[in-house]
Write an enzyme that holds these catalytic residues in place. Structure first.
Site, PDB file in Angstrom:
ATOM      1  CG  PHE A 204      -2.020  -0.940   1.275  1.00  0.00           C
ATOM      2  CD1 PHE A 204      -3.048  -0.836   0.347  1.00  0.00           C
ATOM      3  CD2 PHE A 204      -2.107  -1.946   2.235  1.00  0.00           C
ATOM      4  CE1 PHE A 204      -4.130  -1.703   0.363  1.00  0.00           C
ATOM      5  CE2 PHE A 204      -3.181  -2.822   2.262  1.00  0.00           C
ATOM      6  CZ  PHE A 204      -4.198  -2.704   1.327  1.00  0.00           C
TER       7      PHE A 204
ATOM      8  CB  SER B 223      -3.096  -4.140  -6.917  1.00  0.00           C
ATOM      9  OG  SER B 223      -4.448  -4.458  -6.636  1.00  0.00           O
ATOM     10  CG  ASP B 224      -2.851  -5.268  -0.274  1.00  0.00           C
ATOM     11  OD1 ASP B 224      -3.858  -6.008  -0.287  1.00  0.00           O
ATOM     12  OD2 ASP B 224      -2.158  -5.111   0.748  1.00  0.00           O
ATOM     13  CE1 TYR B 225     -10.625  -6.685  -0.019  1.00  0.00           C
ATOM     14  CE2 TYR B 225     -11.137  -4.362  -0.196  1.00  0.00           C
ATOM     15  CZ  TYR B 225     -11.551  -5.674  -0.027  1.00  0.00           C
ATOM     16  OH  TYR B 225     -12.890  -5.957   0.142  1.00  0.00           O
ATOM     17  CB  THR B 226      -9.061  -0.637  -3.095  1.00  0.00           C
ATOM     18  OG1 THR B 226      -8.727  -0.521  -1.714  1.00  0.00           O
ATOM     19  CG2 THR B 226     -10.367  -1.367  -3.240  1.00  0.00           C
TER      20      THR B 226
END
Ligand code: BGC
Length: 754
Positions: A249, A280-283
């Site tokens: 992030f 990717s990471d979450y959003t």
């Protein structure tokens, strides 16, 4: 969908490494048939929100999107029945019948929950760690999962950061060994087998170095520090064959990792030769808007061009890439490359051959929560515990003793699994009280809660997001305390199970005060005042500041959050069926002001020679430089004496290995295991060296009274470091080697590299 057997044979013979280097004809044929929309659809990873959602959004209209070929993979749902329905949509209702991935966060065990990773790291037992990963893969694949978002290999030197619980701690050498063991455990030697799954190295990169330990915060660090201290575990995971990697992030050098071309292409693919896919990471793509890098179209285009292949939940790729292509902001080749890497991973799993290969209604019952898996969980837990002190040899307890078992974590199921165990069921865990009764049925055990985990209702609300972790009693704290004291006063010994609730660490669970909550501090003080022998069984997801408690006349056993077999494993150690052997993998500070604190610090130009304060030396006015408990620290019921450090050669030339040996004697009254640790100091080099760096370790079992010679091999690479040009080199000169029981060891030998 069927393809020719010949293709399969060719692919299997050429092995995983070949994929990505030489194109897979089957995938190339498929790509040639795909529309641009279908390719973009493969880059989309969604969650219907069945598990734990770690961001503020979950995906919508998942079923319609799968049927519209707008989804490459799903995560957060499991079970053959549900996953079959989803796979049916993909393979029966889309034009090209491309199967879905099914992902999940299986961080420390699937349904059989093992201790938190910071705990299992403390075992320093790579075979055990690999076995746990293998078992997690067997259970998860039985439930239809084929892609795991683990291992988390972020080096963490700031215990305020809640996610220190999820990783291996502060050290790149140990972290690399653990990354490798976990990747091998999850992926096995054959990803097409039905009981192995794709591993994901995360979070690339430097997520553990968030400023001030506040989750998701900015990271800014020199390249030499990065390459020498923070990047090695990611590289080790890639070298071990991990098929995917997840971005972090945070920003690195001002560019969020998900859109950072230097990280995702220059380092990961060009320098390290990574052939898998990047998720990717979450959003995290969308979050680049808040980072200040533009609107959703801008950040999505930036991420694709940087080397990101799959977009988790945010749908920036799905909703903007076509527009960016039409406007000439991304190329079709960039989209095709990302899609190819995702399809190749599905191919590696054998999903094109059989999209339902992990979907077998008979497997969950056969493979999940088996007796064998639970035995492994118990074994792993007891090996993760670290004995901090043992005042008057209070431990182990007699199995016939009269014991007051007290504390808010003493008869508690909700906090045994630890953070990031969304696939586990806390209600299946063994509380300490039950474990004590199982292991010592003849002991006279009474129980009282004694205190709440915290009396702070606001804090309780924040940590109860995934269910009740902190349960504030209706009775007053005075009543709770008195009940515990009454039991203590009439018992032979007091065992207090205290510490953090499981969600006081983990994601978005940073703390600036990492002491034991006040409610429990009061309980501990009062128990000690009874004059009875006291054992603290301490649970936490991070190093805590416990100087006050450490100075009390007590025994302290650190047990992290031990997983499904918590109570049984704690009882095994408390009653002496297992002699503790864990060693810390993250330094325990005296107070938060010392953070960041870790063993591989550099010297200053003005080192403080003693612990006494000296003006114009590098020290504090109000606290010593040394930590409360150093890296590598941990006691045993026995004691080990080290002598005779010996090198196979005192002088070597570049490229040569050297064997370092030492004699270790078990001088105590118990058989036991000891983690022999080897540290290196490069005396003179072109960039300032750390005072000590871990370069080897071996866990050995030594019977009481017995002596063993232990050999550790220092390889040519162990003398190397990344210099100012980021070249990995060994510079001729003198090295000091330290061997012993923790990072403070003084037993020393010298080595010269000609
Ligand atoms: C975490 C990742 C995790 C992902 C999916 C994120 O919030 O940072 O570690 O894999 O959620 O659950």
């Amino acid at each position: 969908m069927k393809k020719t057997n010949l293709l399969l044979v060719l692919a299997f013979c050429s092995g995983f490494l070949a994929i990505g280097q030489t194109k897979v004809p089957f995938i190339e044929d498929l790509l040639a048939k795909m529309t641009i929309e279908e390719k973009i659809g493969q880059l989309n990873l969604v969650t219907p929100g069945g598990g734990i959602a770690t961001g503020s959004v979950v995906s919508s209209n998942v079923e319609e999107k799968i049927k519209a070929a707008e989804v490459g993979g799903l995560f957060g749902i499991s079970g053959p029945e549900k996953l079959k329905i989803a796979q049916d949509f993909a393979v029966n209702e889309t034009r090209l019948k491309i199967p879905l991935f099914f992902g999940s966060d299986i961080i420390h065990g699937y349904k059989t929950t093992f201790p938190i990773p910071l705990g299992t790291a403390s075992s320093w037992d790579m075979d055990l760690i690999k076995k746990m990963a293998e078992t997690a893969a067997k259970e998860a694949t039985a439930d239809g999962i084929n892609w795991n978002f683990s291992p988390m290999v972020d080096v963490a030197r700031d215990p305020r950061w809640g996610r220190i619980a999820e990783g291996a701690g502060e050290d790149p050498f140990l972290g690399s060994a653990i990354a490798k063991a976990m990747v091998h455990g999850y992926q096995g030697t054959d990803l097409t087998a039905k009981n192995t799954m794709i591993a994901t190295i995360k979070h690339f990169a430097l997520y553990g170095a968030a400023e001030a330990g506040r989750d998701y915060n900015s990271v800014d660090m020199s390249r030499t520090k990065m390459f020498n201290q923070y990047l090695p575990p990611y590289k080790a995971g890639i070298d071990a064959g991990a098929a995917s990697i997840m971005t972090s992030f945070n920003d690195v050098d001002g560019i969020p990792a998900s859109g950072n071309k230097w990280l995702l292409t220059d380092v990961l693919r060009k320098k390290w030769g990574f052939k898998g896919f990047v998720v990717s990471d979450y959003t995290s793509v969308n979050e680049m808007i808040a980072h200040g890098l533009g609107d959703l179209q801008d950040v999505s285009a930036l991420s694709l061009k940087a080397g990101l292949d799959m977009d988790m939940v945010g749908e920036g790729f799905l909703t903007t890439l076509k527009k960016s292509l039409d406007e000439g902001r991304v190329t079709e080749e960039e989209i095709t490359n990302a899609c190819r890497r995702i399809l190749e991973a599905k191919y590696k799993l054998g999903l094109f051959d059989d999209p339902y290969k992990y979907i077998d209604a008979k497997r969950p019952k056969k493979d999940i929560l088996t007796k064998e898996n639970k035995t492994l969980a118990r074994d792993a837990a007891k090996r993760s515990f670290v004995l901090f002190k043992n005042h008057n040899n209070v431990l182990p307890l007699k199995k016939t003793a009269k014991i007051a078992l007290v504390g808010p974590l003493a008869n508690n199921k909700n906090n045994m699994l630890g953070t990031w165990a969304p696939t586990g069921d806390p209600q299946l865990s063994i509380p300490v009280l039950e474990g004590f009764k199982n292991v010592a049925p003849k002991a006279k055990i009474t129980y009282a809660k004694g205190a709440n985990i915290t009396d702070d209702a606001e804090l309780a609300k924040k940590v109860n997001v995934f269910g009740t972790r902190v349960d504030i009693d209706k009775r007053s704290s005075e009543v709770l305390l008195q009940e515990a004291l009454d039991l203590a006063n009439t018992s032979d010994v007091v065992v207090a199970v205290v510490g953090e609730a499981s969600e006081m660490s983990g994601e978005a669970a940073s703390r600036t005060d990492i002491s034991i909550p006040t409610s429990q501090k009061k309980l501990i003080q009062a128990l000690v005042k009874t004059g009875k022998p006291v054992v603290l069984v301490l649970m936490s997801g991070r190093p805590l500041t416990i100087e006050e408690e450490f100075n009390l006349p007590v025994g302290i056993l650190q047990v992290w959050h031990p997983g499904i077999e918590a109570g049984n494993a704690i009882a095994d150690v408390v009653f002496g069926d297992y002699n503790p052997s864990g060693k810390l993998t993250a330094t325990w500070p005296r107070n938060v002001g010392q953070i960041p604190i870790y063993h591989s610090i550099k010297n200053t130009g003005r080192p403080a020679p003693t612990e006494a304060f000296e003006k114009f030396k590098s020290n504090y006015l109000d606290v010593k430089n040394t930590p409360l408990l150093p890296f590598g620290y941990g006691l045993s019921y026995s004691s080990f004496e080290y002598s005779n450090i010996n090198l196979s050669k005192k002088e070597i030339i570049k490229g040569e290995d050297v064997t370092v040996s030492v004699t270790v004697k078990n001088t105590g009254n118990f058989d036991g295991e000891e983690v022999v640790q080897l540290y290196l100091r490069d005396v003179v080099r072109s960039i300032t060296p750390p005072m000590r760096q871990l370069k080897g370790f071996k866990k050995v079992f030594i019977k009481k009274g017995e002596t063993k010679k232990v050999d550790l091999v220092l390889t040519a690479d162990d003398l190397k470091f990344y210099n100012s040009n980021l070249d990995f080199v060994a510079e001729p000169g003198d090295f000091e080697l330290f061997i012993g029981t923790n990072s403070n060891t003084q037993l020393k030998a010298s080595l010269t590299l000609k």
